[in-house]
Design a protein around this motif. Structure first.
Motif, short mmCIF file in Angstrom:
data_model
loop_
_atom_site.label_atom_id
_atom_site.label_comp_id
_atom_site.label_asym_id
_atom_site.label_seq_id
_atom_site.Cartn_x
_atom_site.Cartn_y
_atom_site.Cartn_z
N ASN A 95 -13.87 -5.22 -6.04
CA ASN A 95 -14.93 -6.06 -6.59
C ASN A 95 -14.34 -7.07 -7.57
OD1 ASN A 95 -17.55 -6.90 -6.82
ND2 ASN A 95 -18.23 -5.21 -8.11
N PHE A 96 -14.87 -8.28 -7.60
CA PHE A 96 -14.44 -9.40 -8.43
C PHE A 96 -13.11 -10.01 -7.99
CE2 PHE A 96 -15.86 -6.36 -12.02
CZ PHE A 96 -17.19 -6.44 -11.62
N SER A 97 -12.42 -9.40 -7.01
CA SER A 97 -11.09 -9.84 -6.67
C SER A 97 -11.13 -10.75 -5.44
CB SER A 97 -10.19 -8.63 -6.45
OG SER A 97 -8.83 -9.01 -6.37
N ASN A 98 -10.01 -10.83 -4.72
CA ASN A 98 -9.94 -11.70 -3.54
C ASN A 98 -8.82 -11.23 -2.63
OD1 ASN A 98 -7.35 -13.43 -4.05
ND2 ASN A 98 -8.46 -13.46 -6.00
N ARG A 99 -8.74 -11.85 -1.48
CA ARG A 99 -7.83 -11.39 -0.43
C ARG A 99 -6.36 -11.60 -0.74
NH1 ARG A 99 -9.56 -16.53 1.10
NH2 ARG A 99 -7.97 -17.84 2.13
N ARG A 100 -6.02 -12.46 -1.71
CA ARG A 100 -4.62 -12.74 -2.01
C ARG A 100 -4.11 -12.01 -3.25
NH1 ARG A 100 -1.89 -16.45 0.81
NH2 ARG A 100 -0.24 -15.03 0.14
N ALA A 101 -4.87 -11.07 -3.74
CA ALA A 101 -4.46 -10.36 -4.96
C ALA A 101 -3.72 -9.06 -4.67
CB ALA A 101 -5.68 -10.08 -5.84
N TYR A 102 -3.34 -8.84 -3.41
CA TYR A 102 -2.72 -7.56 -3.03
C TYR A 102 -1.44 -7.76 -2.22
CZ TYR A 102 -7.16 -5.70 -4.56
OH TYR A 102 -8.25 -5.37 -5.32
N ASP A 103 -0.85 -8.93 -2.34
CA ASP A 103 0.34 -9.23 -1.55
C ASP A 103 1.46 -8.23 -1.77
OD1 ASP A 103 -1.22 -11.43 -1.00
OD2 ASP A 103 0.44 -12.87 -1.11
N ARG A 104 1.57 -7.68 -2.99
CA ARG A 104 2.67 -6.76 -3.29
C ARG A 104 2.55 -5.44 -2.52
NH1 ARG A 104 1.73 -9.27 -8.39
NH2 ARG A 104 3.62 -10.30 -9.20
N ILE A 105 1.36 -5.10 -2.09
CA ILE A 105 1.18 -3.94 -1.21
C ILE A 105 1.33 -4.35 0.25
CG2 ILE A 105 -0.49 -2.24 -0.37
CD1 ILE A 105 -1.71 -2.20 -3.17
N LEU A 106 0.62 -5.38 0.63
CA LEU A 106 0.52 -5.75 2.05
C LEU A 106 1.86 -6.19 2.62
CD1 LEU A 106 -2.88 -7.67 1.99
CD2 LEU A 106 -2.42 -5.21 2.00
N ARG A 107 2.63 -6.91 1.84
CA ARG A 107 3.93 -7.37 2.34
C ARG A 107 4.89 -6.21 2.56
NH1 ARG A 107 4.73 -13.04 1.75
NH2 ARG A 107 6.97 -12.68 1.79
N HIS A 108 4.75 -5.15 1.78
CA HIS A 108 5.60 -3.98 1.99
C HIS A 108 5.32 -3.37 3.36
CE1 HIS A 108 8.23 -0.73 0.67
NE2 HIS A 108 7.37 0.13 1.19
N TRP A 109 4.05 -3.19 3.68
CA TRP A 109 3.71 -2.65 4.99
C TRP A 109 4.20 -3.55 6.11
CZ3 TRP A 109 -2.14 -1.71 3.61
CH2 TRP A 109 -2.23 -0.63 2.71
N VAL A 110 3.99 -4.84 5.96
CA VAL A 110 4.37 -5.78 7.02
C VAL A 110 5.88 -5.75 7.24
CG1 VAL A 110 4.36 -8.21 7.72
CG2 VAL A 110 2.36 -7.23 6.59
N SER A 111 6.65 -5.66 6.17
CA SER A 111 8.10 -5.63 6.31
C SER A 111 8.57 -4.41 7.10
CB SER A 111 8.77 -5.64 4.93
OG SER A 111 8.65 -4.39 4.26
N HIS A 112 7.73 -3.38 7.14
CA HIS A 112 8.06 -2.17 7.90
C HIS A 112 7.35 -2.13 9.26
CE1 HIS A 112 10.48 0.19 5.04
NE2 HIS A 112 9.79 -0.45 4.10
N GLY A 113 6.75 -3.22 9.68
CA GLY A 113 6.23 -3.28 11.03
C GLY A 113 4.74 -3.06 11.19
#
Length: 345
Positions: A95-113
């Motif tokens: 809540n109050f946030s947005n889709r680009r405030a979690y890159d530090r989590i999402l990029r980790h998953w993406v780097s692993h496939g």
């Protein structure tokens, strides 16, 4: 000027649903936090599964615009810049946030496939916009629309393919995960079978979708808005990982961090894992959700959450034996001297 803005927020909050939202404007007394043990400097972390970034370079499409049955939807896509087909994670912001405030989590998953698609919900964009959304649509309307946004993304993958063919080639449509943080964590849980009470009636909000095979819930709520209650998770039928920390408190809603573990404790036995990290708060300092906070970044805690969530995804979705063995062991606690503890039930 500040007083006038505060007064407007109070009036809008009261119109939007009473004292629960009023409390978002006026902060109660702070919670006294217990001292947390830091990660020892000499800890050997080589035993932690997936702690380091993976081998895949990452591509980002900042904005994909969809027209859905519920209106326009904007999302960001993250995917490996390596040929292959990868499981799909749909991520719901807090809540109050947005889709680009979690890159530090999402990029980790993406780097692993993994491919990650992250939309903005109606309540994205800060406190005032969230209150206005709840004024217009009601708390139940906002709560129910959030999982529908993720369902609409799945239903519109062909439209995404028309805009981004390279992204579409990477998506395995048969392996899908719902993930989120805070309010977004409950959004993900709803897709796995969680439900919420509608105040003043016997009806419960339900948006379960059988295409989602697992849930990753960062700091999910305990009782909230007189809608999320102790019965909310009794019908979840997919595996879930819940994460929280010993400083994960919010004076207005969750004055005890253990409330964030309620979905783990109340969920169906045999499907739940829980990561608790010493000194981790709701935002890992200022690393996710509220990046503007004047707070010390909790880098070690976020690294542990990234690693354990990756192990959970690899175990449940990719069926990696080493990830399953890691989750079934006491390695997180032993390797970190109790800084990160993983439980299962």
């Amino acid at each position: 000027m500040k007083f006038l803005k505060r007064l407007v927020l109070v009036v809008v909050a009261l119109l939007a649903g009473g004292w629960g939202l009023y409390s978002l404007v006026f902060k109660p007394a702070p919670v006294v936090l217990a001292e947390a043990k830091p990660l020892p400097a000499d800890t050997q972390l080589s035993a932690i599964y997936g702690l380091d970034p993976g081998p895949n370079p990452i591509k980002v499409i900042p904005a994909i615009h969809l027209t859905t049955r519920d209106g326009p939807l904007t999302l960001t896509a993250f995917y490996p810049d390596t040929e292959g087909v990868y499981p799909l994670v749909l991520f719901s912001h807090g809540n109050f946030s947005n889709r680009r405030a979690y890159d530090r989590i999402l990029r980790h998953w993406v780097s692993h496939g993994y491919v990650v698609l992250a939309p903005d919900h109606r309540d994205a964009g800060g406190l005032l916009n969230s209150i206005l959304a709840m004024t217009r649509f009601g708390k139940d309307g906002v709560m129910q629309q959030r999982p529908r946004d993720l369902i609409n993304i799945l239903d519109n993958l062909n439209a995404i393919a028309d805009q981004a063919a390279e992204l579409d080639r990477r998506i395995d449509r048969n392996r899908v995960v719902a993930a989120g943080h805070s309010f977004g964590a409950f959004t993900a849980q709803m897709l796995g079978g969680a439900d919420a009470a509608v105040p003043g009636g016997d009806r419960r909000l339900q948006e379960r979708d059988g295409r989602f095979q697992a849930v990753v819930a960062f700091s999910p709520p305990g009782p909230m808005f007189e809608m999320v209650d102790e019965q909310s998770w009794q019908n979840m039928t997919v595996p879930q990982l819940v994460t929280t920390g010993t400083w994960d408190v919010e004076p207005r809603f969750f004055r005890d961090w253990r409330l964030h573990a309620m979905s783990y404790e109340r969920g169906v036995e045999g499907l739940n894992s829980l990561l608790v990290t010493e000194g981790a708060d709701h935002y890992f300092g200022n690393l996710i959700c509220r990046l503007e906070l004047d707070a010390e970044p909790q880098t070690d805690a976020l690294r542990m959450a990234n690693a354990v969530s990756l192990a959970f995804l690899d175990a449940e979705i990719k069926e990696v034996a080493r990830a399953r063995d890691f989750l079934a062991s006491d390695t997180p606690a032993l390797a970190t001297a109790g800084f990160a503890r993983l439980s299962r039930r």
